[in-house]
Design a protein around this motif. Sequence first.
Motif, PDB file in Angstrom:
ATOM      1  N   SER A 187      -9.863 -38.281 -73.255  1.00 14.94           N
ATOM      2  CA  SER A 187     -11.234 -38.653 -73.603  1.00 14.94           C
ATOM      3  C   SER A 187     -12.115 -38.684 -72.361  1.00 14.94           C
ATOM      4  N   MET A 188     -13.423 -38.773 -72.600  1.00 17.42           N
ATOM      5  CA  MET A 188     -14.394 -38.797 -71.508  1.00 17.42           C
ATOM      6  C   MET A 188     -15.381 -39.935 -71.727  1.00 17.42           C
ATOM      7  N   PHE A 189     -15.728 -40.615 -70.639  1.00 19.56           N
ATOM      8  CA  PHE A 189     -16.766 -41.648 -70.631  1.00 19.56           C
ATOM      9  C   PHE A 189     -17.907 -41.125 -69.782  1.00 19.56           C
ATOM     10  N   THR A 190     -19.153 -41.345 -70.212  1.00 26.97           N
ATOM     11  CA  THR A 190     -20.300 -40.913 -69.417  1.00 26.97           C
ATOM     12  C   THR A 190     -21.250 -42.081 -69.167  1.00 26.97           C
ATOM     13  N   ALA A 191     -21.937 -42.028 -68.039  1.00 23.91           N
ATOM     14  CA  ALA A 191     -22.951 -43.018 -67.682  1.00 23.91           C
ATOM     15  C   ALA A 191     -24.183 -42.279 -67.171  1.00 23.91           C
ATOM     16  N   PRO A 192     -25.336 -42.513 -67.780  1.00 26.28           N
ATOM     17  CA  PRO A 192     -26.564 -41.883 -67.303  1.00 26.28           C
ATOM     18  C   PRO A 192     -27.068 -42.592 -66.047  1.00 26.28           C
ATOM     19  N   PRO A 193     -28.038 -42.031 -65.355  1.00 30.37           N
ATOM     20  CA  PRO A 193     -28.622 -42.725 -64.206  1.00 30.37           C
ATOM     21  C   PRO A 193     -29.105 -44.119 -64.609  1.00 30.37           C
ATOM     22  N   GLU A 194     -28.985 -45.055 -63.690  1.00 31.99           N
ATOM     23  CA  GLU A 194     -29.429 -46.442 -63.825  1.00 31.99           C
ATOM     24  C   GLU A 194     -28.637 -47.267 -64.832  1.00 31.99           C
ATOM     25  N   ALA A 195     -27.496 -46.765 -65.307  1.00 33.80           N
ATOM     26  CA  ALA A 195     -26.645 -47.510 -66.244  1.00 33.80           C
ATOM     27  C   ALA A 195     -25.499 -48.170 -65.470  1.00 33.80           C
ATOM     28  N   PRO A 196     -25.494 -49.506 -65.341  1.00 30.29           N
ATOM     29  CA  PRO A 196     -24.447 -50.197 -64.578  1.00 30.29           C
ATOM     30  C   PRO A 196     -23.070 -50.025 -65.216  1.00 30.29           C
ATOM     31  N   HIS A 197     -22.055 -49.867 -64.359  1.00 32.71           N
ATOM     32  CA  HIS A 197     -20.685 -49.734 -64.838  1.00 32.71           C
ATOM     33  C   HIS A 197     -19.696 -49.996 -63.702  1.00 32.71           C
ATOM     34  N   ARG A 198     -18.465 -50.304 -64.104  1.00 33.49           N
ATOM     35  CA  ARG A 198     -17.352 -50.473 -63.163  1.00 33.49           C
ATOM     36  C   ARG A 198     -16.114 -49.945 -63.850  1.00 33.49           C
ATOM     37  N   ALA A 199     -15.485 -48.945 -63.267  1.00 37.60           N
ATOM     38  CA  ALA A 199     -14.284 -48.342 -63.834  1.00 37.60           C
ATOM     39  C   ALA A 199     -13.065 -48.852 -63.086  1.00 37.60           C
ATOM     40  N   TYR A 200     -12.024 -49.196 -63.854  1.00 39.47           N
ATOM     41  CA  TYR A 200     -10.825 -49.744 -63.230  1.00 39.47           C
ATOM     42  C   TYR A 200      -9.623 -49.595 -64.144  1.00 39.47           C
ATOM     43  N   ASN A 201      -8.449 -49.848 -63.576  1.00 40.54           N
ATOM     44  CA  ASN A 201      -7.195 -49.901 -64.322  1.00 40.54           C
ATOM     45  C   ASN A 201      -6.745 -51.361 -64.263  1.00 40.54           C
ATOM     46  N   PRO A 202      -6.715 -52.074 -65.396  1.00 36.79           N
ATOM     47  CA  PRO A 202      -6.426 -53.510 -65.355  1.00 36.79           C
ATOM     48  C   PRO A 202      -5.017 -53.814 -64.833  1.00 36.79           C
ATOM     49  N   ALA A 203      -4.865 -55.000 -64.283  1.00 37.62           N
ATOM     50  CA  ALA A 203      -3.594 -55.417 -63.696  1.00 37.62           C
ATOM     51  C   ALA A 203      -2.458 -55.402 -64.710  1.00 37.62           C
ATOM     52  N   ASP A 204      -2.753 -55.620 -65.993  1.00 38.41           N
ATOM     53  CA  ASP A 204      -1.687 -55.644 -66.998  1.00 38.41           C
ATOM     54  C   ASP A 204      -1.449 -54.277 -67.647  1.00 38.41           C
ATOM     55  N   ALA A 205      -2.011 -53.207 -67.075  1.00 35.07           N
ATOM     56  CA  ALA A 205      -1.804 -51.858 -67.611  1.00 35.07           C
ATOM     57  C   ALA A 205      -0.344 -51.458 -67.465  1.00 35.07           C
ATOM     58  N   ASP A 206       0.120 -50.623 -68.392  1.00 37.21           N
ATOM     59  CA  ASP A 206       1.509 -50.166 -68.380  1.00 37.21           C
ATOM     60  C   ASP A 206       1.755 -49.000 -67.433  1.00 37.21           C
ATOM     61  N   GLU A 207       0.680 -48.319 -67.029  1.00 36.43           N
ATOM     62  CA  GLU A 207       0.854 -47.121 -66.210  1.00 36.43           C
ATOM     63  C   GLU A 207      -0.397 -46.862 -65.370  1.00 36.43           C
ATOM     64  N   PRO A 208      -0.286 -45.996 -64.363  1.00 38.19           N
ATOM     65  CA  PRO A 208      -1.461 -45.599 -63.589  1.00 38.19           C
ATOM     66  C   PRO A 208      -2.451 -44.845 -64.478  1.00 38.19           C
ATOM     67  N   ALA A 209      -3.694 -44.789 -64.045  1.00 31.68           N
ATOM     68  CA  ALA A 209      -4.727 -43.999 -64.720  1.00 31.68           C
ATOM     69  C   ALA A 209      -5.175 -42.895 -63.766  1.00 31.68           C
ATOM     70  N   SER A 210      -5.117 -41.665 -64.229  1.00 30.31           N
ATOM     71  CA  SER A 210      -5.577 -40.520 -63.447  1.00 30.31           C
ATOM     72  C   SER A 210      -6.855 -39.999 -64.095  1.00 30.31           C
ATOM     73  N   VAL A 211      -7.916 -39.886 -63.280  1.00 29.96           N
ATOM     74  CA  VAL A 211      -9.244 -39.577 -63.799  1.00 29.96           C
ATOM     75  C   VAL A 211      -9.911 -38.519 -62.925  1.00 29.96           C
ATOM     76  N   VAL A 212     -10.580 -37.559 -63.567  1.00 33.54           N
ATOM     77  CA  VAL A 212     -11.445 -36.635 -62.852  1.00 33.54           C
ATOM     78  C   VAL A 212     -12.867 -37.126 -63.075  1.00 33.54           C
ATOM     79  N   ALA A 213     -13.559 -37.434 -61.980  1.00 31.70           N
ATOM     80  CA  ALA A 213     -14.935 -37.922 -62.041  1.00 31.70           C
ATOM     81  C   ALA A 213     -15.875 -36.795 -61.643  1.00 31.70           C
ATOM     82  N   ILE A 214     -16.926 -36.633 -62.437  1.00 33.29           N
ATOM     83  CA  ILE A 214     -17.899 -35.564 -62.215  1.00 33.29           C
ATOM     84  C   ILE A 214     -19.281 -36.200 -62.116  1.00 33.29           C
ATOM     85  N   GLY A 215     -20.012 -35.892 -61.071  1.00 39.85           N
ATOM     86  CA  GLY A 215     -21.355 -36.436 -60.897  1.00 39.85           C
ATOM     87  C   GLY A 215     -22.331 -35.360 -60.491  1.00 39.85           C
ATOM     88  N   ALA A 216     -23.523 -35.406 -61.086  1.00 40.09           N
ATOM     89  CA  ALA A 216     -24.551 -34.434 -60.725  1.00 40.09           C
ATOM     90  C   ALA A 216     -25.916 -35.112 -60.800  1.00 40.09           C
TER      91      ALA A 216
END
Length: 125
Positions: free
Chosen positions: A82-111
């Motif tokens: 899946s993909m998550f998007t954030a437009p300009p001026e939209a606050p966000h924080r991306a993370y992998n929570p401490a209780d996650a079962d596995e690592p998270a691998s993400v490709v981030a694209i910004g323009a």
Amino acid sequence: MDYSVVDPDDLEYVADRPCDLRRLSEAAGMDRVAINRFDADPGEQRPLAYHYHETQEEAFVVCSGTLHVETPDGEFGVAAGSMFTAPPEAPHRAYNPADADEPASVVAIGAPPVDGDAVPDETDE
């Protein structure tokens, strides 16, 4: 034509970041879009804390694991494929929570790819 194939595992990781960050667009010689790969173990966040971008649109494509994104509208769990998007001026924080079962691998694209565009946002932390 200047085609390229970039293997993120062949690139040096960016030091002083809270997760493994590899700059893909830079390695491919691209200058109109920023593309990075992030690998976050449980308990790690993407390189930036709660923030927004003044002009940059941002998209996170989750390759494996589940990325969590905190926003003023609530928290999103973004599953692999899946993909998550954030437009300009939209606050966000991306993370992998401490209780996650596995690592998270993400490709981030910004323009557009801009430096100094990220603004810390503490209004809804």
